[in-house]
Motif scaffolding. Structure first.
Motif, PDB file in Angstrom:
ATOM      1  N   LEU A  98       0.837  -1.193   0.000  1.00 44.53           N
ATOM      2  CA  LEU A  98       0.000   0.000   0.000  1.00 44.53           C
ATOM      3  C   LEU A  98       0.877   1.251   0.000  1.00 44.53           C
ATOM      4  O   LEU A  98       1.950   1.282   0.606  1.00 44.53           O
ATOM      5  CB  LEU A  98      -0.920   0.024   1.223  1.00 44.53           C
ATOM      6  N   VAL A  99       0.399   2.286  -0.675  1.00 43.16           N
ATOM      7  CA  VAL A  99       1.085   3.579  -0.752  1.00 43.16           C
ATOM      8  C   VAL A  99       0.331   4.582   0.112  1.00 43.16           C
ATOM      9  O   VAL A  99      -0.904   4.623   0.108  1.00 43.16           O
ATOM     10  CB  VAL A  99       1.149   4.077  -2.210  1.00 43.16           C
ATOM     11  N   ASP A 100       1.067   5.391   0.856  1.00 40.31           N
ATOM     12  CA  ASP A 100       0.478   6.404   1.735  1.00 40.31           C
ATOM     13  C   ASP A 100       0.252   7.695   0.955  1.00 40.31           C
ATOM     14  O   ASP A 100       1.190   8.265   0.387  1.00 40.31           O
ATOM     15  CB  ASP A 100       1.433   6.644   2.913  1.00 40.31           C
ATOM     16  N   PHE A 101      -1.001   8.156   0.911  1.00 40.05           N
ATOM     17  CA  PHE A 101      -1.308   9.476   0.366  1.00 40.05           C
ATOM     18  C   PHE A 101      -1.042  10.481   1.483  1.00 40.05           C
ATOM     19  O   PHE A 101      -1.771  10.548   2.470  1.00 40.05           O
ATOM     20  CB  PHE A 101      -2.758   9.520  -0.099  1.00 40.05           C
ATOM     21  N   PHE A 102       0.011  11.277   1.325  1.00 38.73           N
ATOM     22  CA  PHE A 102       0.492  12.163   2.390  1.00 38.73           C
ATOM     23  C   PHE A 102       0.466  13.610   1.908  1.00 38.73           C
ATOM     24  O   PHE A 102       1.035  13.941   0.872  1.00 38.73           O
ATOM     25  CB  PHE A 102       1.925  11.764   2.779  1.00 38.73           C
ATOM     26  N   ARG A 103      -0.212  14.470   2.682  1.00 39.41           N
ATOM     27  CA  ARG A 103      -0.187  15.920   2.415  1.00 39.41           C
ATOM     28  C   ARG A 103      -0.028  16.647   3.746  1.00 39.41           C
ATOM     29  O   ARG A 103      -0.970  17.223   4.276  1.00 39.41           O
ATOM     30  CB  ARG A 103      -1.460  16.384   1.709  1.00 39.41           C
ATOM     31  N   GLY A 104       1.168  16.549   4.331  1.00 40.69           N
ATOM     32  CA  GLY A 104       1.393  17.129   5.639  1.00 40.69           C
ATOM     33  C   GLY A 104       0.956  16.209   6.758  1.00 40.69           C
ATOM     34  O   GLY A 104       1.395  16.349   7.896  1.00 40.69           O
ATOM     35  N   THR A 105       0.061  15.302   6.456  1.00 41.18           N
ATOM     36  CA  THR A 105      -0.374  14.271   7.384  1.00 41.18           C
ATOM     37  C   THR A 105      -0.746  13.042   6.571  1.00 41.18           C
ATOM     38  O   THR A 105      -0.971  13.129   5.359  1.00 41.18           O
ATOM     39  CB  THR A 105      -1.572  14.755   8.234  1.00 41.18           C
ATOM     40  N   LEU A 128      -3.085  10.486   5.035  1.00 37.91           N
ATOM     41  CA  LEU A 128      -4.498  10.612   4.688  1.00 37.91           C
ATOM     42  C   LEU A 128      -5.148   9.270   4.406  1.00 37.91           C
ATOM     43  O   LEU A 128      -6.018   8.821   5.133  1.00 37.91           O
ATOM     44  CB  LEU A 128      -4.643  11.546   3.483  1.00 37.91           C
ATOM     45  N   GLN A 129      -4.760   8.623   3.311  1.00 38.73           N
ATOM     46  CA  GLN A 129      -5.288   7.307   2.963  1.00 38.73           C
ATOM     47  C   GLN A 129      -4.154   6.422   2.445  1.00 38.73           C
ATOM     48  O   GLN A 129      -3.096   6.908   2.074  1.00 38.73           O
ATOM     49  CB  GLN A 129      -6.377   7.408   1.879  1.00 38.73           C
ATOM     50  N   TRP A 130      -4.431   5.129   2.388  1.00 32.12           N
ATOM     51  CA  TRP A 130      -3.480   4.159   1.865  1.00 32.12           C
ATOM     52  C   TRP A 130      -4.145   3.410   0.716  1.00 32.12           C
ATOM     53  O   TRP A 130      -5.293   2.956   0.835  1.00 32.12           O
ATOM     54  CB  TRP A 130      -3.065   3.180   2.962  1.00 32.12           C
ATOM     55  N   PHE A 131      -3.444   3.284  -0.401  1.00 34.22           N
ATOM     56  CA  PHE A 131      -4.060   2.665  -1.569  1.00 34.22           C
ATOM     57  C   PHE A 131      -3.082   1.714  -2.256  1.00 34.22           C
ATOM     58  O   PHE A 131      -1.864   1.791  -2.066  1.00 34.22           O
ATOM     59  CB  PHE A 131      -4.553   3.731  -2.562  1.00 34.22           C
ATOM     60  N   GLY A 132      -3.631   0.780  -3.053  1.00 36.64           N
ATOM     61  CA  GLY A 132      -2.819  -0.200  -3.752  1.00 36.64           C
ATOM     62  C   GLY A 132      -3.414  -0.562  -5.092  1.00 36.64           C
ATOM     63  O   GLY A 132      -4.436  -0.007  -5.515  1.00 36.64           O
ATOM     64  N   ASN A 133      -2.790  -1.521  -5.761  1.00 32.95           N
ATOM     65  CA  ASN A 133      -3.192  -1.879  -7.127  1.00 32.95           C
ATOM     66  C   ASN A 133      -4.290  -2.937  -7.147  1.00 32.95           C
ATOM     67  O   ASN A 133      -4.359  -3.819  -6.292  1.00 32.95           O
ATOM     68  CB  ASN A 133      -1.992  -2.418  -7.908  1.00 32.95           C
ATOM     69  N   ILE A 134      -5.103  -2.831  -8.180  1.00 32.34           N
ATOM     70  CA  ILE A 134      -6.122  -3.815  -8.492  1.00 32.34           C
ATOM     71  C   ILE A 134      -6.172  -3.922 -10.013  1.00 32.34           C
ATOM     72  O   ILE A 134      -5.853  -2.943 -10.710  1.00 32.34           O
ATOM     73  CB  ILE A 134      -7.500  -3.403  -7.903  1.00 32.34           C
ATOM     74  N   THR A 135      -6.503  -5.083 -10.542  1.00 35.33           N
ATOM     75  CA  THR A 135      -6.653  -5.197 -11.993  1.00 35.33           C
ATOM     76  C   THR A 135      -8.070  -5.592 -12.326  1.00 35.33           C
ATOM     77  O   THR A 135      -8.741  -6.311 -11.574  1.00 35.33           O
ATOM     78  CB  THR A 135      -5.674  -6.215 -12.610  1.00 35.33           C
ATOM     79  N   VAL A 136      -8.523  -5.111 -13.479  1.00 34.90           N
ATOM     80  CA  VAL A 136      -9.882  -5.374 -13.946  1.00 34.90           C
ATOM     81  C   VAL A 136      -9.821  -5.779 -15.407  1.00 34.90           C
ATOM     82  O   VAL A 136      -9.120  -5.159 -16.216  1.00 34.90           O
ATOM     83  CB  VAL A 136     -10.772  -4.118 -13.790  1.00 34.90           C
ATOM     84  N   GLY A 137     -10.561  -6.832 -15.765  1.00 33.27           N
ATOM     85  CA  GLY A 137     -10.724  -7.203 -17.162  1.00 33.27           C
ATOM     86  C   GLY A 137      -9.740  -8.240 -17.666  1.00 33.27           C
ATOM     87  O   GLY A 137      -8.844  -8.692 -16.957  1.00 33.27           O
ATOM     88  N   THR A 138      -9.927  -8.614 -18.952  1.00 32.26           N
ATOM     89  CA  THR A 138      -9.069  -9.583 -19.652  1.00 32.26           C
ATOM     90  C   THR A 138      -8.696  -9.018 -21.021  1.00 32.26           C
ATOM     91  O   THR A 138      -9.571  -8.819 -21.859  1.00 32.26           O
ATOM     92  CB  THR A 138      -9.808 -10.923 -19.842  1.00 32.26           C
ATOM     93  N   PRO A 139      -7.422  -8.714 -21.267  1.00 31.46           N
ATOM     94  CA  PRO A 139      -6.289  -8.780 -20.339  1.00 31.46           C
ATOM     95  C   PRO A 139      -6.441  -7.745 -19.221  1.00 31.46           C
ATOM     96  O   PRO A 139      -7.185  -6.777 -19.373  1.00 31.46           O
ATOM     97  CB  PRO A 139      -5.088  -8.478 -21.224  1.00 31.46           C
ATOM     98  N   PRO A 140      -5.736  -7.938 -18.109  1.00 37.27           N
ATOM     99  CA  PRO A 140      -5.942  -7.068 -16.949  1.00 37.27           C
ATOM    100  C   PRO A 140      -5.482  -5.636 -17.180  1.00 37.27           C
ATOM    101  O   PRO A 140      -4.430  -5.398 -17.774  1.00 37.27           O
ATOM    102  CB  PRO A 140      -5.110  -7.741 -15.847  1.00 37.27           C
ATOM    103  N   GLN A 141      -6.289  -4.694 -16.714  1.00 35.28           N
ATOM    104  CA  GLN A 141      -5.946  -3.275 -16.708  1.00 35.28           C
ATOM    105  C   GLN A 141      -5.749  -2.858 -15.248  1.00 35.28           C
ATOM    106  O   GLN A 141      -6.623  -3.106 -14.408  1.00 35.28           O
ATOM    107  CB  GLN A 141      -7.055  -2.447 -17.364  1.00 35.28           C
ATOM    108  N   THR A 142      -4.629  -2.221 -14.963  1.00 32.83           N
ATOM    109  CA  THR A 142      -4.275  -1.899 -13.577  1.00 32.83           C
ATOM    110  C   THR A 142      -4.769  -0.514 -13.190  1.00 32.83           C
ATOM    111  O   THR A 142      -4.567   0.467 -13.917  1.00 32.83           O
ATOM    112  CB  THR A 142      -2.751  -1.962 -13.381  1.00 32.83           C
TER     113      THR A 142
END
Length: 409
Positions: free
Chosen positions: A52-59, A61-75
Motif C-alpha cells: 500500500l502507498v500512503d497518500f500524504f499531504r502534511g499528514t 491521509l489514505q493508503w491505496f494499492g493496485n487492483i486489476t480489472v478485465g481480460t487482459p488485466p488493466q491496472t
C-alpha cells in the motif's frame, strides 16, 4: 488539513449505558521498525500481501494499492476502504472529470459484461451531508466516500458520482474473482481531482463483490491492515490472512455488535484524555472504524469534552464549520493522549490509544498560523475513527467471525 475519506454505511445506533469495568489494559505503543517480508505457504487460495502507498499531504491521509480489472488485466489504484462496500473505478465512459485518473476501458476486455443500469447519482455534497445520509438511510449499495478537506457543511454539491453497473474479472495480487459486479464512474465532481488513486474497493463487514467471491472459493474470510506513517513505509494489506511479522505480542479481539450490518463498529463505554474522563465521556457509544478516514469524528458535545481536557485554547474554526484549531506555535507542546476503552471477547477491557503526535493535522489554508486539530464535530452520527488510530496498530478485520483484532506494532 483534514482529509476525511470514506465514511461508510452507518446505522441509527442507540445509546445505552454499559456497566463500568475497572482496570483497562492499554496496548502499549512502541517504535516501529520495518520487519522482514512475510512468507506465506501456498495452499489453495492462500493469503496475499498487497503493498500500500500512503497518500500524504502534511499528514497521513489514505493508503491505496493496485487492483486489476478485465481480460487482459488493466491496472488501477484503489483505496481498500472498510467504510464502504462496492468497487467503483473511473472508466472511458467518464467525461473530462476523470481525466486526472486512469480509466478502465471496457471495450478492451473480452470478459466485460455491461450491467445495463445507471445507478442513482450520489450527492456527496459535504462531509456532514454524507454522514447524515448514510446514518439515516443505510444501504449496502451506497458508496460512502469523500476525500477532500472539510471546507463547509453547506453549499453546492462537490462530491458527486454517477455510476454504471458492470461485471468483469477482478484481481488483487494473485487472487482472482471472475464475473464480479462493480461500478464504472461515468462522471464525478471536482472534489475528486486531487486524489492520486483511481477508485475505491469497499471492504465492509459483510463480504460482497470481489472479497465475497474469493471467500466462496475457499479464501479465509478475513483481511489485515498494516497502515504505517509515511516515515515508516512498507504499509500493506493481507487478504485472507494475518502477517505475524508485522506486530508484537498477541492480538486482542473484540466482537462486533450483534445487529451490525456492513459497518465495522465496536461499543466503547468510556473515553479518556491524558488519563482523565468526564461523565459525558463515560457514556456508552458505538465507534466505527474506517480505514479510509484520516481524522476522528464525534458530536460537538464529545469533541468539546475531549478538547476541554487538552487545552482551553483549542476553539472552533469558523471558516471550516466542524473543525477546531489552535495557534501552531502551541500545538506541538500539548499532551493529548486519547484512550478509547473496548471489551475483548473474553470480557477483559482494553484501550486503543491515539498519541499526542496525531493532534496536529496541519495549518488551515485561510490562516496558516492556526493549526487544525484531530477531532471534528458532526451531529447525530456514531463516533468515527480512522488512520490516526489504525496506523498505530496492526488490525485484523474478521468477517467470518464478526470481530476486530488489534495488536501493538
Amino acid at each position: 488539513m483534514l482529509r476525511p475519506s470514506s465514511l461508510g454505511l452507518f446505522l441509527a445506533l442507540g445509546q445505552s449505558l454499559l456497566s463500568a469495568q475497572a482496570g483497562p489494559q492499554t496496548i502499549q505503543l512502541q517504535s516501529r521498525t520495518a520487519p522482514p517480508a512475510a512468507t506465506q505457504k501456498r495452499r489453495g487460495l492462500s493469503p496475499e500481501n498487497i503493498p500500500l502507498v500512503d497518500f500524504f499531504r502534511g499528514t497521513d491521509l489514505q493508503w491505496f494499492g493496485n487492483i486489476t480489472v478485465g481480460t487482459p488485466p488493466q491496472t488501477l489504484t484503489v483505496i481498500f476502504d472498510t467504510g464502504s462496500s462496492i468497487l467503483a473505478i473511473p472508466s472511458t465512459l467518464c467525461d473530462e472529470s476523470c481525466d486526472n485518473q486512469t480509466k478502465f476501458d471496457p471495450t478492451k476486455s473480452s470478459t466485460f459484461v455491461d450491467g445495463g443500469t445507471i445507478e442513482t447519482e450520489f450527492f456527496l455534497n459535504r462531509f456532514v451531508s454524507l454522514l447524515r445520509q448514510n446514518y439515516q438511510n443505510p444501504n449496502p449499495g451506497f458508496l460512502g466516500v469523500g476525500v477532500d478537506p472539510v471546507r463547509e457543511f453547506e453549499g453546492t454539491s462537490n462530491y458527486d458520482y454517477v455510476l454504471h453497473s458492470a461485471s468483469d474479472v477482478i484481481s488483487v495480487g494473485g487472487l482472482t474473482a471472475s464475473a464480479t459486479r462493480f461500478f464504472l464512474i461515468t462522471t464525478q465532481s471536482d472534489g475528486w481531482a486531487l486524489d492520486p488513486f483511481d477508485g475505491i474497493q469497499g471492504m465492509s463487514a459483510r463480504a460482497m463483490g470481489f472479497f465475497g467471491s474469493l471467500i466462496s472459493q475457499g479464501l479465509p474470510s478475513l483481511f489485515s491492515l498494516y497502515l504505517t506513517p509515511q516515515a515508516i513505509g512498507n504499509a500493506e494489506m493481507t487478504i485472507g490472512g494475518i502477517d505475524t511479522t508485522k506486530f508484537k505480542g498477541d492480538l486482542i479481539y473484540a466482537s462486533l455488535p450483534a445487529f451490525t450490518t456492513t459497518s465495522w463498529s465496536l461499543i466503547s463505554p468510556q473515553f479518556f484524555v491524558n488519563g482523565k474522563s468526564t461523565n459525558a465521556l463515560k457514556a456508552s457509544r458505538h465507534v466505527v472504524f474506517d480505514s479510509g478516514t484520516s481524522n476522528i469524528v464525534f458530536t460537538s458535545q464529545i469533541a468539546n469534552e475531549l478538547y476541554a481536557l487538552i487545552s482551553p485554547d483549542i476553539v472552533p474554526h469558523d471558516a471550516e464549520p466542524g473543525s477546531y484549531g489552535i495557534a501552531c506555535d502551541k500545538i506541538d507542546t500539548l499532551p493529548a493522549v486519547i484512550d478509547m476503552t473496548f471489551t475483548a471477547q473474553d470480557g477483559t477491557p482494553f484501550n486503543l490509544t491515539i498519541p499526542s503526535s496525531e493532534l496536529n493535522v496541519g495549518p488551515f489554508d485561510d490562516d496558516p498560523t492556526i493549526c487544525q486539530t484531530l477531532i471534528n464535530a458532526v451531529e447525530d452520527v456514531p463516533a468515527l475513527v480512522g488512520g490516526s488510530l489504525l496506523k498505530h496498530y496492526y488490525s485484523v478485520w474478521d468477517v467470518g467471525n464478526q470481530r476486530l483484532g488489534f495488536a501493538a506494532v
